[in-house]
Design an enzyme around this catalytic site. Sequence first.
Site, PDB file in Angstrom:
ATOM      1  N   CYS A 125      49.393  36.591  60.283  1.00 43.97           N
ATOM      2  CA  CYS A 125      49.984  35.771  59.222  1.00 43.97           C
ATOM      3  C   CYS A 125      49.746  34.277  59.533  1.00 43.97           C
ATOM      4  O   CYS A 125      48.611  33.886  59.768  1.00 43.97           O
ATOM      5  CB  CYS A 125      51.454  36.118  59.063  1.00 43.97           C
ATOM      6  SG  CYS A 125      52.220  35.453  57.571  1.00 43.97           S
ATOM      7  N   ASP A 183      46.572  41.918  49.754  1.00 45.55           N
ATOM      8  CA  ASP A 183      47.436  40.863  50.272  1.00 45.55           C
ATOM      9  C   ASP A 183      47.537  39.732  49.245  1.00 45.55           C
ATOM     10  O   ASP A 183      46.568  39.011  49.019  1.00 45.55           O
ATOM     11  CB  ASP A 183      46.858  40.330  51.588  1.00 45.55           C
ATOM     12  CG  ASP A 183      47.725  39.281  52.248  1.00 45.55           C
ATOM     13  OD1 ASP A 183      48.669  38.788  51.602  1.00 45.55           O
ATOM     14  OD2 ASP A 183      47.463  38.954  53.415  1.00 45.55           O
ATOM     15  N   HIS A 214      49.806  42.683  52.927  1.00 45.44           N
ATOM     16  CA  HIS A 214      50.112  41.683  53.947  1.00 45.44           C
ATOM     17  C   HIS A 214      51.039  42.310  54.992  1.00 45.44           C
ATOM     18  O   HIS A 214      51.871  43.138  54.681  1.00 45.44           O
ATOM     19  CB  HIS A 214      50.790  40.479  53.303  1.00 45.44           C
ATOM     20  CG  HIS A 214      50.977  39.328  54.229  1.00 45.44           C
ATOM     21  ND1 HIS A 214      49.918  38.552  54.670  1.00 45.44           N
ATOM     22  CD2 HIS A 214      52.084  38.819  54.828  1.00 45.44           C
ATOM     23  CE1 HIS A 214      50.378  37.612  55.476  1.00 45.44           C
ATOM     24  NE2 HIS A 214      51.698  37.761  55.593  1.00 45.44           N
TER      25      HIS A 214
END
Length: 245
Positions: A125, A183, A214
């Site tokens: 991330c 995502d 994600h």
Amino acid sequence: MKVTREVHDVETLTGTMRTYLYRPDREGIFPSLIFYSEIFQHTGPISRLATLLAGHGFVVLVPEVFHELNPIGTVLGYDDAGKDKGNEDKHTKPLESHDSDTVALVDFARAQEFCSSQIGAIGVCIGGHLAFRAALNPDVRGAFCLYATDLHSNTLPCEAGNQTLMRCGDIQGELQLVFGRQDPHVPVEGRELIYRELNAQECNFSWTEVNAEHAFMRDEGDRYDPELSLLMCQKAVAFFKRVLL
């Protein structure tokens, strides 16, 4: 191999940075990985992934990425309050402060008797972005970047002309980028922009897209994909053994 865990407070230009160190529980000298977490910092899923990597023969350093903005030891929850605070932090801390954190971590690693001079970076991330960013440091030989956010959007605070993607041509090491096709934080247009820029700057990189959402590596919550997580761990270990050994 078995793993031991330590806690260190590393001094940086912007204050004390709590850093969690995972290493093989045996004698030897091992390459180091700086593992940049999500906005939530040193959570259970991050700790378990760090343990897995260390068990394959690496010293893994997990810094508190927003140490200047929170009390030492802060772990944010995987809830709306934690997400809101983490996103506030990522839009507050400038990239230049992340750069000085990386310098401090490199210096710390090389001062340990069980660490070799070989250093890589990995992250998920925002941590995927920070791993990519860490590769701007010539002491970082390779970066494995999992669903890196904010690369395509240039939305993290920094000085003019110092956004990460626009500086990718300065990276001397090797990059490996992994994205989930489902995502929403890095849509197809964003992925295409990153890919084009890496090619335009003739970066040394590999590219993987998988059918996943994600945070598919996070072993909590309904987005976790165990099969893909294991596959990416294997790819990361193989990458770092090739680049750092």
